[in-house]
Design a protein around this motif. Structure first.
Motif: not given
Lengths: 166, 298
Positions: A96-98, B90-91, B85, B74, A115, B93, B82, B77-80
């Motif tokens: 996970h990458f932001v 950015n992912p 994309f 949108l 995260n 989630t 995925i 983007h937090q959270g494990v």
């Protein structure tokens, strides 16, 4: 009927704006030529001694040895920046990458990896990187890579002072 | 509206109920408690406003909920987990999608509760409750709350009058329509300023803002009000105690997780929370049954 038409138009305009915004700020990976080898590593081992600073919900995200992406040789291409390589490798590894892109300066800021993000362990915490053991004081997308470069991404809880940044 | 039996309780009971219920709805993000609160708010709103509540719900609240729920992933983007994309790299989630839905549900729940609050807590009740403690604020609040429906009624009247002389907002080219709309707005601004001055003068001459001004009110604290207040307070105390034991804790980030141990404790607590939220509807149903029984005896 007219009213519904207006609502539909509003929704469509909104959708168009969002799509344009998403695509304009999108990154285009530059892949010219063969590419060369660089070394990449992502670590959060500073957090191991500073677990009390980290939100209790995020404790499980820190690996036991603090290594998120083990030191390994990855391929970079000409004119690619530190950010481009990190972005591609994190995606390939499913980590996970932001990041936050500022199109005006064509600059990316790393918000979080796995995260674990900025401000998660106190107000001075976040990600910093060094190339060949040196903190450059520049944005990750402003530093282009040379063959054989060693890139390390380190988590700091004290604005870089705990990992040896000036 | 007038058949709402809960409105007949003492204003203190009404206020107590809404403060606890709206407060809990804003602080508990647990999906079950959100569902309970949304359900009760919707049922009570339909009971109070009838078809109008259904229409606002479908036309205004539901699209708003969908939009909020869709917008959250949108930007967050937090959270494990995925899922995909986004085009900007950015992912997207699962956790952010779920959190978006929960936050949107909470938003419309609180809005629905406030629509019930406005119907039950009329301005005379509000001034009765707070007139002594915070006289200036309660006066200003009730005046400004009263101003909104007055403004709406007046703007309708002005718009209709303008339409009669061919200056409606649905006549002419786009530019003309805009001009007509601005004309109506300008009339409304003048009216509201003048109206404010008149109201202020009128209230001054009636002694508002002077110390020792009394207000006539027919609110009595009956025995049933004691029972209702005790019921609400008891339920609220149990719910707060449960919240202290983290029964209502639910983790959205970084991964979704339930915290409640076992099922009996949470089940009892959620039932008590439901019993608290559904209270006015029970009162109303009981009253309706009573009324029907008396009616059938005539």
């Amino acid at each position: 009927m007219k009213q519904y038409l207006r609502i539909i138009c509003a929704v469509l305009v909104l959708a168009a704006v969002i799509t344009v915004w998403l695509f304009v700020s999108g990154d285009e990976s530059i892949c010219h030529g063969e590419g060369f080898a660089v070394t990449l590593e992502v670590r959060a081992d500073t957090l191991l001694e500073n677990m009390h600073l980290l939100d209790r919900d995020k404790h499980e995200l820190v690996p036991a040895d603090g290594i998120i992406f083990e030191e390994s040789t990855v391929t970079a291409h000409e004119n690619e920046s530190v950010f481009d390589v990190l972005n591609r490798e994190m995606r390939n590894a499913g980590i996970h990458f932001v990041f936050r892109q500022t199109p005006l300066f064509d600059s990316a800021y790393i918000e979080s990896i796995n995260n674990l993000g900025e401000f998660d362990a106190g107000p001075l915490s976040g990600w910093k990187f060094r190339v060949n053991g040196e903190f450059l004081g520049m944005g990750a997308s402003a530093v282009s890579l040379q063959p054989g470069d060693v890139v390390e991404w380190l988590f700091t809880v004290d604005m870089g002072r705990d990992i040896g940044a000036p | 509206m007038s058949r709402d039996a809960f409105s007949g309780f003492h204003p203190l009971v009404n206020m107590l109920y809404f403060v606890t219920v709206i407060g809990f709805s804003m602080f508990f993000m647990h999906p079950v408690s959100l569902g309970i609160s949304l359900f009760c708010a919707a049922v009570y709103a339909v009971y109070l406003h009838g078809k109008k509540a259904v229409r606002t719900g479908l036309k205004f609240l539901l699209p708003m909920m969908l939009l909020t729920a869709a917008l959250n992933p949108l930007f967050n983007h937090q959270g494990v987990t995925i899922l995909a994309f986004l085009p900007n790299g950015n992912p997207l989630t699962l956790e952010s999608v779920v959190f978006g839905v929960a936050a949107a549900a909470m938003l419309i729940t609180v809005i629905t509760w406030f629509s019930c609050f406005n119907a039950v807590m009329t301005s005379d009740k509000f001034i009765y409750l707070f007139g002594r403690i915070i006289p200036a604020l309660s006066l200003v609040l009730s005046m400004s709350l009263r101003f909104v429906p007055r403004f709406q009624a007046q703007i309708k009247a002005v718009a209709n009058a303008q339409k009669c002389i061919g200056r409606g907002i649905s006549e002419g080219s786009v530019l003309q329509r805009a001009r007509h709309g601005i004309k109506i707005l300008s009339i409304m601004v003048t009216w509201s300023l003048e109206n404010a001055v008149e109201t202020a003068d009128s209230m001054k001459s009636r002694g508002y803002g002077l110390p020792g001004r009394t207000a006539f009110s027919v609110f009595r604290f009956h025995r049933r009000d004691i029972w209702a207040a005790a019921y609400i307070l008891a339920c609220a105390a149990i719910v707060i105690a449960g919240a202290a034991f983290e029964i209502f804790r639910f983790r959205y980030f970084p991964s979704i997780m339930f915290f409640s141990q076992g099922w009996l404790g949470p089940a009892v607590l959620f039932f008590i929370y439901f019993a608290l939220c559904i209270f006015p509807i029970i009162v109303n149903i009981k009253e309706d049954i009573n009324w029907k029984r008396i009616e059938s005896k005539i």
